[in-house]
Design a protein around this motif. Structure first.
Motif, short mmCIF file in Angstrom:
data_model
loop_
_atom_site.label_atom_id
_atom_site.label_comp_id
_atom_site.label_asym_id
_atom_site.label_seq_id
_atom_site.Cartn_x
_atom_site.Cartn_y
_atom_site.Cartn_z
N ASN A 707 0.85 -1.18 0.00
CA ASN A 707 0.00 0.00 0.00
C ASN A 707 0.89 1.24 0.00
O ASN A 707 1.76 1.39 0.85
CB ASN A 707 -0.90 -0.01 1.23
CG ASN A 707 -1.89 1.14 1.22
OD1 ASN A 707 -1.81 2.04 0.37
ND2 ASN A 707 -2.82 1.11 2.17
N SER A 708 0.68 2.12 -0.94
CA SER A 708 1.58 3.26 -1.10
C SER A 708 1.56 4.19 0.10
O SER A 708 2.48 4.97 0.29
CB SER A 708 1.21 4.04 -2.37
OG SER A 708 -0.12 4.53 -2.27
N LEU A 709 0.51 4.13 0.93
CA LEU A 709 0.43 5.02 2.09
C LEU A 709 1.04 4.40 3.35
O LEU A 709 1.22 5.09 4.34
CB LEU A 709 -1.04 5.39 2.37
CG LEU A 709 -1.74 6.24 1.31
CD1 LEU A 709 -3.18 6.50 1.72
CD2 LEU A 709 -1.01 7.56 1.09
N ASP A 710 1.33 3.12 3.32
CA ASP A 710 1.86 2.44 4.50
C ASP A 710 3.38 2.40 4.46
O ASP A 710 3.99 2.32 3.38
CB ASP A 710 1.32 1.01 4.58
CG ASP A 710 -0.14 1.00 4.97
OD1 ASP A 710 -0.76 -0.07 4.91
OD2 ASP A 710 -0.68 2.07 5.32
N TYR A 711 3.96 2.43 5.65
CA TYR A 711 5.43 2.32 5.79
C TYR A 711 5.70 1.38 6.96
O TYR A 711 5.11 1.53 8.03
CB TYR A 711 6.04 3.69 6.06
CG TYR A 711 7.55 3.72 5.96
CD1 TYR A 711 8.19 3.68 4.71
CD2 TYR A 711 8.35 3.76 7.10
CE1 TYR A 711 9.56 3.70 4.62
CE2 TYR A 711 9.72 3.78 7.00
CZ TYR A 711 10.32 3.76 5.76
OH TYR A 711 11.70 3.77 5.65
#
Length: 958
Positions: A707-711
């Motif tokens: 997910n591009s928003l998760d880190y």
């Protein structure tokens, strides 16, 4: 205040004259009425209803005295002429009564109300079989009535709970029971439960029950039930709080689904495919167990390799055709192209004239029909001959030129010989300063040129240029690629008594490499070594399958190093007999440890194997193994163990024991072992007290998720050995992880307390973390025996918007009642903006195998003089025992006494301990303290050196 026997005095019991006293009051009233009205009829106000006894409208209630405040007892009756209190069987004096009289309008009867006060002193002074009590007695003209007994008690509430609630760790959906027994009190205390200082209402949550004997029961634990629970007890006197009980609802990790198999890692041939899964379904929370099993699976795969076609041999020439030509053919079948391979290049058919011009074509000789073509072929043949002749001459000229250049370079190697001569005696006691020159000159090793002092680079370490290959390495290696020009300046200094005329100091890493020359008597073939030097980058780390190194060693000895693991092997000079050479290997077990710990025993080091096992050495070799124990003989009992051929582990010795078979020297981060036989060795430790400490290296890695928003943040806690951290780095590289902060050291005590890892100070409007995941707890046993697999906790952060590219937070790693470390994360989640952090602060030798004099810090000639001097006992006691003492070797000296040259073994141990720093100054200081040198290193001139050396040689017979 005393109590009267009766309201007016007199004896105990009910006075028989009281009813008559009432009647007297009534008669007096009647006489007065008659005197006024002169009537013989009784007034209507005089009660005449027969048979009416006093009826109590209000009776005294039980009461509690709070602190020193008196309480008031009251009673009310009708019809009543008098009311008196009797307490504990005795009448209360009439002066203590407060009486009020009224008339009941509905019945016309008299109503009398009486009050008395009871003090704390009265209650405390009473000593009877029951509580202090009081009762009302009311009189009317027909008799008396008694009220109920009201007890009077002193109210209190003890401070300490009889049972405090205890913390619990329960799995999700498990039952939680918290017991609470409130303090003793009068009246009995009522219990209320608080969660995180907020009252719990069991009526609003059917999952919670607080009615069962003050206990709190949660039928099915939820994540939201984690918190601090407090039992609150209260009565009319005070409130009391119990100790808080921490309830942790944990979630054991579960595996996600397997990913699809990856493509085969090789284009053709035998390779492997892999698939992976993550422990995120669910992720372990609040100290829950990590998933058991493998996160990565590999299978072999085989892809067909393309095969290029190749020609068969030509066929025989065909018979001559009418056109005066014959043919021959060949086929592309040796082998035929397959699996997309290339077809054979060239012609599959070839023809030529078969009559040498004698064939008649159209009634004309063939040479008359095509004269021009044959003349052209002759010209082309002549041109080809000239071309080939020119190429041959060029090849000869190039060969001559190469030979000439080689001879010229050998003739110009006098400077290198000078350096050899200078360093042959002094080796590591020289100083080389390499300084860059601003002008664009070629790379020179010329001490006559003036250096530019404004730009310099200094390297420290032993240097010995004894081979033209080494000179080529020093001048052409990529070590000096960043420098435009380099000068070597040899600064003269010296050390007396040992024949040291110059002292070399080479700041930096030793980038020399030794290449074997000639064949080996012990091997039928020797593979040539690549002479091209290479420089290993700090971030270029070997994978797990590469934790093995080999080298060929002979009589001159050498050093075998496993880069970036802290493991090394030192083969002393003379350990291998002359005319013999051995291929020695060394490996580290990165799989499941074969050494199974017994009881409280802990594996403190990697399992290191060196061989071949049947090799015999004449001098003990030194094996260096890193460990993770905080060395202290008061808290640890450390053992060296060896694996037998049957796979069992046997104890070789305890580090503190006295032994003549081997020697262990325990440094803060490594153990140096002197051994006579090869095999598999490891260090184990048995904690003696709870203060025994393991050193853990904590590090945080980060990477973007699908997910591009998760880190994702992954926090590792591994044993503080370089090879353990190297395994983590290798795994993170495959997962795309980046080191976000320099690793730190955590001292983990053997006190059975768990480890907590939490994420703090997350920017509130930029990032958020999933609920109940900001803090994770790892059980003690999982950390204490973490050598089986790297221990890590994963945290998932989510950005509010894609424009957020900077992340700043703190990672707190702490042991309960122990040490704490903070990792400050300040990074960019974009790889193009992230600042790289090196994995290792210090790199091992560039080349794993070093042979001959280059492998040792002390030049061989100096070693010989030291050994000759100290192996002979001295009247002043300045022999090898003093040399050992000055080098901090104070234990198990009997081991050295059994060696043919104790000083040589001590120096071998010094070489093993100082393989990175080459701290020759400490050795020089030790020799000066013993008295073998006459003055300090920096205060002696060149002329004094020769005289001192002559005097030293004369005194010692050298």
């Amino acid at each position: 205040m005393g109590r009267a026997a009766a309201p007016g005095g007199g004896g105990g019991g009910t006075p028989r004259w009281l009813p008559w006293l009432g009647l007297c009051f009534w008669a007096a009233g009647a006489a007065a009425a008659r005197g006024t009205d002169n009537s013989e009829v009784l007034p209507e106000s005089i009660p005449s209803a027969p048979g009416t006894l006093p009826h109590f409208i209000e009776e005294p209630d039980d009461a509690y005295i709070i602190k020193s405040n008196p309480i008031a007892l009251r009673c009310k009756a009708r019809p009543a002429m008098q009311i008196f209190f009797k307490c504990n069987g005795e009448w209360v004096h009439q002066n203590e009564h407060v009486s009020e009289e009224s008339l009941d309008e509905s019945s016309g009867l008299k109503v009398r109300e009486v009050f008395i006060n009871v003090t704390r002193q009265q209650v405390e002074d009473f000593h009877g079989p029951e509580d202090y009590w009081c009762q009302c007695v009311a009189w009317s003209h027909l008799g008396t009535s008694k009220s109920r007994k009201a007890s009077v008690r002193i109210a209190y509430l003890r401070k300490n709970f009889e049972q405090d609630p205890q913390g619990r760790e329960v799995p999700i959906e498990g039952m939680i029971v918290l017991h609470c027994r409130p303090p003793e009190g009068v009246p009995a205390a009522e219990v209320e439960w608080l969660k995180n200082e907020e009252p719990i209402d069991s009526e609003q949550d059917e999952n919670i029950d607080t009615r069962a004997d003050h206990n709190l029961i949660i039928r099915q634990a939820r994540l939201s039930d984690s918190g601090n629970y407090t039992c609150m007890a209260a009565n009319i006197v005070a409130k009391r709080r119990s100790l808080s009980a921490t309830v942790v609802v944990y979630v054991n990790g579960g595996w996600s689904s397997w990913t699809e198999w990856s493509a085969c890692n090789v284009r053709c041939g035998r390779g492997w495919q892999k698939r992976s899964r993550t422990c995120t379904n669910p992720a372990p929370l609040n100290g829950g167990a990590f998933c058991e099993g493998m996160s990565v699976q590999k299978i072999t795969c085989t892809s067909l390799c393309p095969v290029d076609g190749s020609w068969e041999v030509w066929s025989e020439w065909s018979v001559c055709s009418p056109e005066c030509e014959h043919l021959r053919i060949r086929e592309c079948t040796a082998p035929a192209p397959r699996n997309g391979g290339k077809f054979c290049e060239g012609l599959s058919q070839e023809s030529e004239n078969c009559t040498d011009g004698l064939c008649i074509l159209d009634k004309k000789p063939l040479h008359e029909i095509k004269p021009q073509r044959w003349s052209r072929r002759g010209i082309e043949s002549a041109s080809d001959i000239a071309l080939y002749s020119g190429l041959g001459a060029a090849v000869v000229a190039v060969a001559v030129l190469v030979i000439g250049v080689t001879l010229y370079r050998r003739s110009q190697s006098d400077y290198g010989v000078d350096v050899i001569d200078s360093s042959a005696l002094t080796g590591g006691f020289q100083t080389f300063n390499f300084k860059t020159v601003r002008q664009g000159n070629s790379l020179l090793l010329n001490s006559a040129m003036q250096p530019d002092l404004t730009v310099s680079r200094t390297y420290s370490g032993p240097i010995c240029l004894q081979d033209p290959l080494d000179k080529e390495l020093m001048t052409e290696s990529s070590l000096f690629n960043p420098l435009s020009d380099i000068k070597v300046k040899v600064q003269s200094s010296f050390m007396v008594s040992l024949g040291v005329s110059e002292r070399a100091e080479y700041h930096g890493k030793n980038h020399s490499r030794t290449f074997p020359h000639g064949n080996n008597h012990s091997f039928s073939t020797m593979h040539p070594r690549n002479k091209m030097p290479y420089i290993q980058n700090l971030s270029s780390l070997p994978t797990r399958t590469e934790l093995r190194t080999t080298g060929v060693f002979g009589h001159l000895g050498g050093r075998l190093v496993m880069p970036n693991t802290g493991v090394s092997l030192l083969i002393p000079h003379g350990a291998i007999p002359e005319e013999n050479s051995w291929e020695i290997y060394m490996s580290i077990n990165q799989g499941e440890p074969s050494l199974q710990s017994d009881g409280s025993e802990v594996l403190l080091s990697p399992e290191v194997t060196c061989g071949p096992p049947d090799m015999i050495v004449t001098t003990p070799f030194a094996l260096t193994i890193p460990h993770c124990a905080d060395v202290s003989s008061e808290h640890w009992n450390i053992h060296l163990k060896k694996r037998t051929q049957q796979g069992k582990w046997e104890e070789v010795m305890s580090v503190e024991d006295e032994s003549t078979s081997c020697y262990c020297l325990l440094d803060p981060f490594a153990c140096h072992v002197l051994l006579d036989s090869f095999g598999t060795y490891a260090l184990t430790g048995e904690p003696i007290t709870d203060c025994a400490v393991k050193q853990l290296k904590v590090a945080v890695f980060g990477c973007m998720s699908c997910n591009s928003l998760d880190y994702n943040l992954r926090v590792y806690c591994v044993d503080n050995t370089p090879c353990a951290f190297q395994e983590v780095v290798s795994d993170e590289r495959h997962q795309g992880g980046q080191l976000l902060e320099e690793p730190k050291l955590l001292h983990f005590k053997g006190n059975t307390f768990s480890l907590q890892i939490s994420v703090l100070d997350i920017p509130p409007f930029l990032w958020r973390i999933k609920p109940f995941t900001a803090c994770q707890e790892v059980p003690f046993s999982r950390v204490w025996c973490s050598n089986r697999q790297p221990l890590h906790c994963a945290f998932s952060l989510e950005r509010y918007t894609p424009t957020t590219t900077q992340l700043s937070c703190k990672i707190c790693i702490r042991q309960l009642k122990g040490h704490e470390q903070i990792l400050q994360v300040q990074t960019s989640i974009l790889e193009s903006e992230r600042e790289a952090i090196t994995f290792f602060a210090q790199e091992d030798s560039t080349f794993p195998a070093q042979t001959g004099p280059k492998a040792f810090k002390i030049p061989y000639s100096i070693r010989q003089r030291i050994c000759a001097t100290f192996d002979t006992p001295n009247a002043k006691g300045k022999d090898w025992q003093m040399l050992a003492q000055k080098n901090s070797i104070n234990r198990n000296l009997s081991y050295f006494a059994t060696q043919s040259s104790p000083s040589a073994v001590i120096l071998n141990l010094w070489e093993a301990r100082h393989q990175h720093d080459g701290d020759l100054d400490s050795l020089a200081c030790a020799l000066e303290e013993i008295g073998r040198t006459h003055t300090k290193l920096s205060n002696i001139s060149e002329s004094q050196l020769d005289e001192a050396d002559f005097n030293y040689s004369r005194q010692n017979g050298l």
